[in-house]
Design an enzyme around this catalytic site. Structure first.
Site: not given
Length: 421
Positions: A59, A267-268, A308-309, A334, A336-337
């Site tokens: 988000e 990994p998430r 992350m990110g 996602n 879309l990346e």
């Protein structure tokens, strides 16, 4: 219903605290900033702030172009961003630093919500995607704070889950000034949940407006030089428990035909980074990690992205991308990346969180659906061996991404109108 809901929230609060304790065993940031979850934090001295709530990393990423548009168009406004998870918090800090005021959203307890709103004093509340908290919504209406749900989405699964509370949620949604839905399907589901049809609009998905980080493509080119510019490279992004094993088995199949292939594995959740790394090593792969080696060398077979990110440069350096949360019933993440970077996309059977985007990419030829874990290896291998198909899929994926842009501009027009009123 609201009284019973509030009573239930008070009763489950000790369980929520225990859950924070348990999660903190694996991820220490869950042990930090607890008072904020009950509305206790330093008063920033704001009056008429713009408040954006984005629950977690996905988000926050969706809200990034909107927050930047708010900073551009309202440079004097005090901007507040709330999250629920430490990973979302880290992403806010990474993207915006001290240019926004960050605080955790409190639990939906009346006194906690009241303290929170008194401290940030918003003149507009923007809730990203699917966060419906009745006490918070009622408190905003009571204080005359306009409330928008932006980039609103509602899966069929969530709609079914909300049905026992439909009366309460209908009342909560009537506190919302506008709902800016991602798609006609999402708009219809919000109406079924009880939203006023006159207040539900379709503005598109803001994730199509996300910027490609400066230098991501150049950084990818540099990394490819280091790990081997001609190597076949595929990426498994945002994987969950139960998916890494399937991904590693798929990579074994790829290595039999392409022995120099490289897998980028992301990994998430941060608390699983170490566990995933150990799993990869236990299967005999030569492994590097983002935290230790920074970039894989030509000798590594698997590279674990334990940060992350930072996925965009790795997407840009990949020939094929599998987006996780889709082999297990999480609902997908996602797509879309990689699409924005013209990278062919593979997804599993479970993509209900991004149903319309994924379906559009598949229909337009930019993505393929893997029927199950056993099919992942053959599908990855086939694409790695077929440069023409990869180029066509990447071009089609990027075309879908470009055609759907513009949601942020439409949402900003609605925000401008509300603030002028």
């Amino acid at each position: 219903m609201r009284y019973l809901y509030t009573l239930a929230m008070f009763l489950v609060t000790p369980l929520l605290v225990l859950r924070l304790l348990a999660r903190g065993v694996r991820s220490r940031p869950y042990h930090q900033r607890w008072p904020e979850r009950f509305g206790f934090f330093r008063t920033p001295g704001f009056n008429g702030s713009l408040w954006v709530h984005a629950v977690s990393v996905g988000e926050v990423n969706a809200a990034e172009p909107l927050i930047k548009a708010l900073q551009r168009d309202y440079p004097k406004a005090q901007l507040v961003v709330t999250t629920v998870t430490p990973t979302g918090t880290a992403r806010v800090q990474q993207l915006f630093g001290d240019s926004v005021f960050h605080v955790y959203l409190p639990y939906d307890l009346p006194y906690a919500v009241s303290r929170f709103l008194k401290k940030i004093r918003p003149r507009l509340a923007l809730i990203v995607e699917t966060e419906i908290w009745p006490n918070l919504y009622f408190a905003c209406r009571r204080r005359g704070i306009p409330l928008m749900i932006v980039n609103a989405r509602l899966s069929e699964r969530s709609l079914r889950g909300y049905r026992p509370l439909r009366g309460l949620l209908r009342s909560a949604l009537r506190c919302v000034t506008l709902i800016a839905a991602q798609s006609r399907t999402d708009a219809a589901r919000y109406r079924l949940l009880g939203a006023d049809p006159q207040q539900v609009l379709v503005t598109g998905n803001m994730k199509f407006d996300m910027p490609i980080p400066d230098g991501a493509v150049e950084l990818a080119a540099g990394m490819r030089e280091q790990w081997g510019p001609r190597r076949p490279v595929w990426m498994a992004a945002s994987t969950h428990e139960g998916e890494e094993q399937a991904v590693l088995e798929a990579h074994l199949q790829v290595l039999k035909r392409l022995p120099d292939a490289l897998l980028l594995l992301a990994p998430r959740h941060p608390e699983r980074f170490r566990l995933v790394e150990h799993s990869v090593r236990s299967l005999g792969f030569t492994v590097a990690t983002r935290g230790l080696e920074g970039v894989p060398s030509s000798s590594h077979q698997v590279f674990v992205i334990d940060a992350m990110g930072q996925l965009m440069p790795f997407f840009a350096g990949s020939d094929v991308a599998f987006v996780g949360g889709s082999l297990v019933p999480i609902g997908g993440h996602n797509v879309l990346e990689p699409a924005a970077l013209s990278v062919p996309v593979l997804v599993g059977p479970h993509t209900f969180n991004f149903d319309e985007i994924t379906r559009s990419l598949i229909e337009q030829g930019g993505a393929m659906r893997v029927t199950g874990a056993a099919q992942l290896g053959p599908d990855v291998l086939r694409l790695l061996l077929d440069a023409a198909s990869r180029e066509r899929m990447g071009r089609d994926a990027q075309g879908v991404f470009e055609r759907e842009r513009g949601a942020v501009q439409r949402v900003m027009q609605l925000i401008d109108g509300m603030l002028q009123e």
